[in-house]
Design a protein around this motif. Sequence first.
Motif, PDB file in Angstrom:
ATOM      1  N   PRO A 395       0.868  -1.168   0.000  1.00  0.00           N
ATOM      2  CA  PRO A 395       0.000   0.000   0.000  1.00  0.00           C
ATOM      3  C   PRO A 395       0.906   1.219   0.000  1.00  0.00           C
ATOM      4  N   ASP A 402      -3.935   8.070   9.612  1.00  0.00           N
ATOM      5  CA  ASP A 402      -5.075   7.264  10.045  1.00  0.00           C
ATOM      6  C   ASP A 402      -4.669   6.067  10.893  1.00  0.00           C
ATOM      7  N   ASN A 409      -6.692  -0.919  14.163  1.00  0.00           N
ATOM      8  CA  ASN A 409      -5.692  -1.499  13.267  1.00  0.00           C
ATOM      9  C   ASN A 409      -4.845  -2.531  13.985  1.00  0.00           C
ATOM     10  N   LYS A1356      -4.366   7.159  -2.736  1.00  0.00           N
ATOM     11  CA  LYS A1356      -4.845   6.420  -1.571  1.00  0.00           C
ATOM     12  C   LYS A1356      -6.351   6.571  -1.439  1.00  0.00           C
ATOM     13  N   GLU A1357      -6.825   7.811  -1.714  1.00  0.00           N
ATOM     14  CA  GLU A1357      -8.265   8.017  -1.599  1.00  0.00           C
ATOM     15  C   GLU A1357      -9.006   7.167  -2.611  1.00  0.00           C
ATOM     16  N   ARG A1360      -9.113   3.733  -1.493  1.00  0.00           N
ATOM     17  CA  ARG A1360     -10.064   3.571  -0.392  1.00  0.00           C
ATOM     18  C   ARG A1360     -11.484   3.581  -0.928  1.00  0.00           C
ATOM     19  N   GLU A1363     -12.276   0.386  -2.515  1.00  0.00           N
ATOM     20  CA  GLU A1363     -12.543  -0.674  -1.539  1.00  0.00           C
ATOM     21  C   GLU A1363     -13.925  -0.489  -0.952  1.00  0.00           C
ATOM     22  N   ALA A1364     -14.226   0.780  -0.611  1.00  0.00           N
ATOM     23  CA  ALA A1364     -15.524   1.045   0.003  1.00  0.00           C
ATOM     24  C   ALA A1364     -16.623   0.634  -0.953  1.00  0.00           C
ATOM     25  N   GLY A1417     -15.755  10.141   0.290  1.00  0.00           N
ATOM     26  CA  GLY A1417     -14.891  10.360   1.431  1.00  0.00           C
ATOM     27  C   GLY A1417     -14.321  11.755   1.449  1.00  0.00           C
TER      28      GLY A1417
END
Length: 2019
Positions: A395, A402, A409, A1356-1357, A1360, A1363-1364, A1417
């Motif tokens: 990643p 975060d 985590n 990264k967003e 994310r 994934e979401a 997001g």
Amino acid sequence: MMSLEVHLKTVAYLRGKGDRIAKVTFRGLPLYSRVAENCEEVAHFNETFRWPIGSRLDENEMLEIQVYNYSKVFSNRLVGTFCMVLQKVAEEGHLELTDTLIDDNNTSIKTSVTIDIRYQPMNGTGMWGDGEFLDVPDDRDGMFAFETDSLLSGQSHGSGTSPGRSLQGSIPTFRKAGRGVFSAMKLGKTKTSKDDHKRGDEPAVLEMEDLDKKAMRLAGMLEPDTISLASVTAVTTNVSNKRSKPDIKMEPSSGRPVDYQISITVIEARQLIGLNMDPVVCVEVGDDKKYTSMKESTNCPYYNEYFVFDFHVPPDVMFDKIIKLSVIHSKNLLRSGTLVGTFKMDVGTVYSQPEHQFHHKWAIMSDPDDITAGCKGYVKCDIAVVGKGDNIKTPHKANETDEDDIEGNLLLPEGIPAERQWARFYVKIHRAEGLPKMNTSIMANVKKAFIGENRDLVDPYVQVQFSGQKGKTSVQKSSYEPIWNEQVIFTELFPPLCKRIKVQIRDSDKVNDVAIGTHFIDLRKISNDGDKGFLPTLGPAWVNMYGSTRQYTLMDEHQDLNDGLGEGVSFRARLLISVAVEILDTTSPEVISSTEVQVEPVSNISESATGKVEEFFLFGSFLEATMIDRKIGDKPISFEITIGNYGNQIDGVSKSSSVKKKKKEGENEEEENELIQNSSEDEADEEADLTSVSSTPPMKPFITDRNYFHLPYFEKKPCVYIKSWWQDQRRRLYNSNMMDKIADKLEEGLNDVQEIIKTEKAFPERRLRGVLEELSVGCSRYVTLANKDVNLAGRTKLDRERLKSCMREMDSMGQQARQIRTQVKKNTVKDKLKLAQNFLQRLRFLADEPQHSIPDIFVWMMSNNKRIAYARIPSKDILYSTVDEETGKDCGKVKAVFLKLPGKKGFGPAGWTVQAKLELYLWLGLNKNRKDFLNGLPNGFEEIKATKTGPGLQSVPPVTLIYNMKQVFQLRAHLYQARSLFAADNSGLSDPFARVFFSAQSQLTEVLNETLCPTWDQLLVFDDVELFGEATELRDDPPIIVVEFYDQDTVGKAEFIGRTFAKPTIKMCDEPYGPPRFPPQLEYYQIYRGNSSAGELLAAFELLQIPFDAEEIRRALIAVHDFAVPQIKVGQGGRNELPPLEGPTDSERGPILPVPLGIRPVLSRYRIEVLFWGLRDLKRVNLAQVDRPRVDIECAGRGVQSALIQNYKKNPNFSTLVKWFEVDLPENELLHPPLNIRVVDCRAFGRYILVGSHAVSTLRRFIYSPPDKSCTNWASAGDITVNLEAESPVRKMDTVVKLDPMSDAVVKVDMNEEESDKEKKKKKKKKKGGVEEDEETDERALDWWSKYFASIETLKENLRAQEAAQAEAEEREELEMATETADIRADDLHLKGSRIKERYKEKKISKDKKKSHAGDGLEKLPPKARVDELVVYNKELENEYGNFEDWLHTFNLYRGKAGDDDEHALDDDRIVGRFKGSLCMYKVPLSQEITREAGYDPNMGMFQSIPHNDPIRVLVRVYVVRATDLHPADINGKADPYIVIKLGKSEIKDKENYISKQLNPVFGKSFDIEATFPMESMLTVSVYDWDLVGTDDLIGETKIDLENRFYSKYRATCGIAANYSVHGYNIWRDPMKPSQILAKLCKEGKIDGPHYGPGGKVKVANRVFSGPTEIEDENGLKKQTEEHLALIVLNHWEEIPRVGCRLVPEHVETRPLLNPDKPGIEQGRIEMWVDMFPMDVPAPGPAIDISPRKPKRYELRVIIWNTDEVILEDDDYFTGEKSSDIFVRGWLKGQQEDKQDTDVHYHSLTGEGNFNWRFVFPFDYLMAEEKIVISKKESMFSWDETEYKIPPRLTLQVWDADHFSADDFLGAIELDLNRFPRGAKTAKQCTLNMIRTEQELPTISIFKQKRVKGWWPFVARDENDEMELTGKVEAELHLVTAEEAEKSPVGLGRNEPDPLEKPNRPDTTFLWFLSPLKAIRYLVCNRYKWLIIKVVLAMLLLIMIGLFLYSMPGYLVKKLLGA
């Protein structure tokens, strides 16, 4: 004798004309009628079916009759079903009726059935009634399976079960169901289809239906779904009822060592328990330990250290290794330090994570010596396990914000709770039996001589290993049947992160202990973590251990097998164990707090606890033994079968005394109440004489051909049988068998679906629906069958729990399958296929039974008393049950078994050769079920008993079977071609030939030289193949054909390439030779070499029966009457009736027969055009350079040669670009032969030398498809406006609609318009409350790195958001499932709608990576300042753009033998160069339109408009940004990396700029190289490790083919930026402006445009784009420009019709670094990009500056004003008062070297301290990464300084000063300068909550605030690990830049300049021994004033009284005497 008879008379009112067949089912046992042929309305069956039954007929049992239209080829079509409840029959005993059938929709149809039913209850005569069976023809006796044993398996009839139990588990709710139809409607749902492996109780006619084992299906399932296709390996088209499938993959894979790399990064630790500690983290994998550096006095150390462990071990060993992280509080070199806490996990857990890794997760530390204590702190780490060929996706690393959320985590696999509890694991070891002798006989004799007694020669003990700890039982001296009764107790957190417990029996020996056998207990299989789950539990149960053979030798070559590596080749022992787990209540006082392993005795368990001992009978018959390796062939050979120790010749057990004893006990229990006793069969005395025969008589083999021998078992088939005694735990195996069968069926179906998809046949979704339907039916059938709650002896808790959980799982799986079935649509097939594959894995997991019962069966081939080769057959596969589904899949079937070499001998080439192939029939069951044991054999044999038995013993099993029926066949093998064979010669090619084996014959094809894709086109005919058994059976069950492929070598023997199996299609003599089955179709068969694939064979096989002469048959029949065995010769007339063979057509090929016309494929004419571009990187051949190469292309015997390259060094490109040839190829694309590319070097004297070759196995991707007519006509569509609006910067993502050419859509695309600063200013107002917003990103402050970091955030967003979206989609699916199963459809539409949106969003996200932010997001984030971005790809650019092979393909040329290392991982070593070019094939003639186009060049054929391949000079500019996760190269676990760039002959070494001791170096460099394509086109970027002495080591390198990028239509020369600007950090890099690029693209693509219109519009083709038209130069002046418009078009080029494609954006790519020494394992990654500029255009500007940001100097000034409420530590010497001598210590950088202390405030009585003291901390800070940079030498010996980056954290601690002892630490606070809580205004408001609820409180950053003042709490941890407040500090933080600090300097402490005033401290704050007077004054004046006064007064009083008493007597005397 009870029985039920059904007389089926007629079925009337049938529709149409055809063959009919009926199936009558009762209690799950179906019987089939004969086929009623050509009947119209009425079918007269007139047949009687009879079921002998063992329990009374229950009144709610069902009878089901199904009538089918029979078809020989396709599935039988169900006409209708009739079901009735047998209530009336049970009461009256007889019933006659006619009733209608119902169809699959449960509606009544006209067709009716007439039947007559009789039920004969127990009071009958016990004889078969009415002799009806006599008129059934004999060949059908296979039809009646007598259910003699009780139907409740395992219980005898006397045991009083309720009579109503029936096999079906039928449904008692319909007790009074009146009409048959009604009850059938309800019951239709529970019926199931018959299982694949039918037993021998159905007539053979059925077996051919559709070639695909879909037996008759239930109502409601007969859609076209059910029709299967023959699958890839034709073996799977097995229809067999008497044969099982062979296993294709031969080589054992488990024991081989493989490379693994474990990389662990320890980032930091937090919340460590302990005061003022110096923590070190120790990382341990297996036995390797590595340590981090020590951090001083902090309990939140930051390490960021990377460790790598390399292993070369078998996977099983690897995954059992434990990864252990421990934190040690270390003081100095002398002391090892105290352990704070540890964390353990096995490698397998990490490997089973997604991507095989945990990234940035927190491990919870716990103290193994004190389990009552809670968490001891957290360590944040990354752990990754890489096997060969795994690539790890890291990643993206950027700001770690975060991950501060520790609880969210944790380093735990999914589904494991964060709060794990301590638990005790009890492993009880009871006893063992059957241990092998562990000493040689010589030793035994010596011992006997000395000791004088014969003792057992083994001293066993048991060792248990779990989660890195070992426990041992005591040693039982010399015992083969040791009894321990001890338990080993482990204490470990539950659920444990270690999967397996290893239990090993070892032999204790003076010298070294050796393992006798090993067993692994997988905790996942003996527990269930669901809501209704159970804790791990096992047994008490026997586990079987397997290992090496039982001969004892001093050096056992197979010792590894005993350690559990690889497949055991012999039974070693069995061990009785049990496992239990108890969760500890750590609060209770009795708990022992240590986790040491304990061993303690336990009580004995009873004999019967593991089940009742039953007698089992194993029967085997060897029908054929062929393919015996010639090395063994000269000695006589016998076969031995063993089960456990029974049947083993060495120390075999016949019937040991202990068993006899058991037997005697058992006999009273088993009352011999068999239902049908044919004779006095089971009388005990005869029983005793039955000795086991475990091996076949030795026999000399005959020669088959030059490689193999066979044993002459022609009509005499030897048999073996063994009696053995085991605990009866068959239910466990039955359970597994049921699931295995469902799984096998599912697997076969899924392979079918994949094959349909692969071959692009129609309707894969239908087939998948059928498969799922079958699965759900199988599951529900399982639930009915498994629910026999038999309370057998020896059922353990695990048995009960497992049954429950299996039933739950199967039930839910059935429902899900039904559910998914409704969702299978054409477009979702692939997704649903994945889900179905998950089902398969779940089934396989469930089916694996953790508690063994009967050991596996071993078949050994013995020659000369040596054990040569073996096969291991799981006992469950051949276990018999009266219920069909429960029977093992090979029980009573003939199975082809391949014997292999034992242990390590079987690795590699030795493992591929077949040692022998057996056709073996096996049957295992209870002795009392024995009568069925011969049922599955091919019929037509006589039994020959052992000679010594008297005539009375019919029951003895035969030792030989003699077949008097034999059939003669002719086998025709049509071998057409093979492709992608394994390269077996050094040339990289092979000289292949095939060898076909059938029965005891073999034949060869011709050898074809120098090819990997031979087209043999050859028919091999095997005449007079004799097969034994009945004709009809052989028809369904031919033996398999083995085809082996060899490479012919001129010297030495041929080398093995691979093998495959096939089944022939059979024609009996009474069948016509014609469609649909004949002539057979060519099929592809997968060729295997060991476990890896070695090519495919295209072939067909047919087996034709040769009829007998009529005269011969008549004579034979007469002979039968005289009881003679007939000898039938095949007459001359026989062969003439076979279909004729065409003679050899081709005179050149001599006598070779070609494949006949009906079978070979239909050909048509194709033209293949070849684009010859050039050759690259050719290596030397025979030590000489390649100088004049040529390329030969060949396909199906035709070909073309390229032009000769005259001088390879000068120009490796071809002069003639395009050539073509025509060839006849099959119409069916799947049958296209491969195309061979060979490169030869032309040497002097006309010699040609092969350089290398490449086979293009599939030509499909090169087939030319003409462009769609409708799309060419663009103009008619009118102009399509593409609307680009500038939007607010937050939502930077809008819908992108794909345009349909005809539509008038308006497309919105977001525009990154540069907003002027003024507008920006307007947007940012100050928030209320005076909190400033993020300050302006100043244009000047922005650099390339700002752009890079912004882009990484975006990446990264996006990830994310993706994934979401995915998670959401999955949730939706589950929701839908739930709603659909519950039949709630209300909100379905709404759901589906939003789901489509989600999917859309996902696609869009990946498509719009270059658009800035994903909308998801982002609403939550504060609006970001607008920074132009680039695209960061987290993989190579090639992956994103199909290797840039849009028109120029690269073919690797191979030479040399292929490596056998798993799956050809070493093919890279065989690459000797690359051919660049392309192919295009099309049918001739082609339509005219293409050739008529303007500018069509006939020489170029289909390759129009490609650039010329003359040499071209290019400037290559390589930008290297940074490298991550480099593999450490130095001993200290670090590396000193630098960059080396090679291109052709030029090499740039950046050695002097190496970066010291860094595994994540930031290079930030660009390098310019000039190159000439094509000579220099492969760019290598390597990272080397700098060494002071010795040579530098290569860490890793990556290679980039620049030529493909340069010529690609994606324009990968220079990425296109998102915005155009002429100055600043985002300056345009390309020498061509966007408008020039656009004009060039339009010209090349022959597109109209670009036309720039007024109002900021541009038109290209028929698309209109709009955008801004102004640009600002450096001075802020605006100018008109068209560049923005042009750039918008370029960024949306993919929307341009016909030529559009996505152009490469401005980007950074991440490439893995590989090291040739460690193939396939990533050594780190490098982020970089490449720009290329042709030298014939204007030169580009200077390279962008991407040099790493220099950290900025800052100074942090911290003023400590006051403290308050500091806890008081000291007791005063005199007064005992509590006080503290307070001082404050602070530091900023990671280490304490720069710590600063205030002065001491002595003697504070209230905890208040006054300081007015200033700390000054200068530091270097990287704003973008939020890290402080420090450079320092690691040690005194370091050569240079190392740079560290650490987070900016200010630590303040409060201490109590002591003079003579160490200072006491009282409390601390750590402030992260980027986000820390705002200080409280007053000391009162300052509480612990400021720390506790850090996440919720608003935080501030000192870098934005600059100056902060307030109160902060000091905290420490108390004994119970709770945070407590230990003080408060008032401090002021002031941040200044270095320049400001210079202007206004300040002094440390209270010094000049800018001094602080002295604190106003009370008088008490001093030291008594420095100023004693002051101390006295203080003591006197202040504290003891009143006390002193009181004391003085009291003293005075006392003196007065004393004086009074003293003088009193004198006075009295005086007075008295009157003196």
